[in-house]
Write a protein that holds these residues in place. Structure first.
Motif, short mmCIF file in Angstrom:
data_model
loop_
_atom_site.label_atom_id
_atom_site.label_comp_id
_atom_site.label_asym_id
_atom_site.label_seq_id
_atom_site.Cartn_x
_atom_site.Cartn_y
_atom_site.Cartn_z
N TYR A 28 0.68 -1.22 0.10
CA TYR A 28 0.18 0.02 0.10
C TYR A 28 0.73 1.08 0.02
CZ TYR A 28 -4.06 -3.02 0.83
OH TYR A 28 -5.01 -3.98 0.73
N LEU A 31 2.09 1.75 -3.71
CA LEU A 31 1.12 2.14 -4.45
C LEU A 31 0.68 3.67 -4.10
CD1 LEU A 31 -1.25 1.75 -6.60
CD2 LEU A 31 -2.73 1.18 -4.38
N LYS A 32 0.82 3.87 -3.03
CA LYS A 32 0.71 5.45 -2.43
C LYS A 32 1.80 6.27 -3.13
CE LYS A 32 0.05 8.49 1.43
NZ LYS A 32 0.15 8.39 2.99
N GLU A 33 3.17 5.82 -3.06
CA GLU A 33 4.10 6.63 -3.53
C GLU A 33 4.19 6.49 -5.01
OE1 GLU A 33 7.69 5.06 -2.05
OE2 GLU A 33 7.30 5.27 0.02
N TRP A 34 3.60 5.57 -5.72
CA TRP A 34 3.69 5.43 -7.10
C TRP A 34 2.53 6.36 -7.51
CZ3 TRP A 34 6.23 4.48 -11.20
CH2 TRP A 34 5.63 4.40 -12.60
N SER A 35 1.22 6.39 -7.08
CA SER A 35 0.38 7.24 -7.29
C SER A 35 0.41 8.81 -7.25
CB SER A 35 -1.08 7.01 -6.93
OG SER A 35 -0.95 7.32 -5.43
N ASN A 36 1.25 9.09 -6.05
CA ASN A 36 1.74 10.53 -5.78
C ASN A 36 2.85 10.95 -6.88
OD1 ASN A 36 2.15 12.86 -4.49
ND2 ASN A 36 3.31 12.15 -2.92
N TRP A 37 3.59 10.12 -7.15
CA TRP A 37 4.75 10.53 -8.12
C TRP A 37 3.99 10.89 -9.66
CZ3 TRP A 37 6.05 8.00 -12.71
CH2 TRP A 37 7.35 8.53 -13.24
N SER A 38 3.14 9.86 -9.88
CA SER A 38 2.67 10.03 -11.22
C SER A 38 1.59 11.45 -11.41
CB SER A 38 1.59 8.66 -11.81
OG SER A 38 0.77 8.32 -10.78
N LEU A 39 0.80 11.44 -10.16
CA LEU A 39 -0.03 12.78 -10.11
C LEU A 39 0.92 14.10 -10.20
CD1 LEU A 39 -2.77 11.81 -7.83
CD2 LEU A 39 -2.92 12.03 -10.18
N LYS A 40 2.11 13.89 -9.88
CA LYS A 40 2.92 15.03 -9.85
C LYS A 40 3.43 15.36 -11.39
CE LYS A 40 4.68 15.30 -5.17
NZ LYS A 40 5.88 15.20 -4.33
N LYS A 43 0.53 16.73 -13.38
CA LYS A 43 0.46 18.01 -13.15
C LYS A 43 1.34 19.03 -13.86
CE LYS A 43 0.32 21.44 -9.42
NZ LYS A 43 0.61 21.73 -7.92
#
Length: 74
Positions: A28, A31-40, A43
């Motif tokens: 988890y 997954l949280k780090e990957w989603s945060n990286w991809s959203l940055k 952006k």
């Protein structure tokens, strides 16, 4: 927060209970780090790509305006 990525479970010992919960927790967290990286990254791409996209779409319309006409406020 630790910025390095580790694939090894952090739990000590050979117990199956602790290893399973720490393994789920690390999944988890990954997954949280990957989603945060991809959203940055998304952006940044949206920020720098929006105005060129508008210019390209505007230049491909039917009454073919010049670049100056697209960039002028009137």
């Amino acid at each position: 927060m630790d910025s390095t990525l580790s694939l090894k479970p952090r739990g000590k010992g050979k117990g199956s209970k602790g290893a399973s919960s720490s393994n789920d927790k690390s999944k988890y967290q990954l997954l949280k780090e990957w989603s945060n990286w991809s959203l940055k990254k998304a952006k940044v791409a949206t920020h720098y790509g929006f105005i060129p996209l508008i210019i390209i779409v505007g230049m491909n319309t039917d009454p073919k305006p010049h670049l100056f006409q697209l960039l002028s406020p009137v």
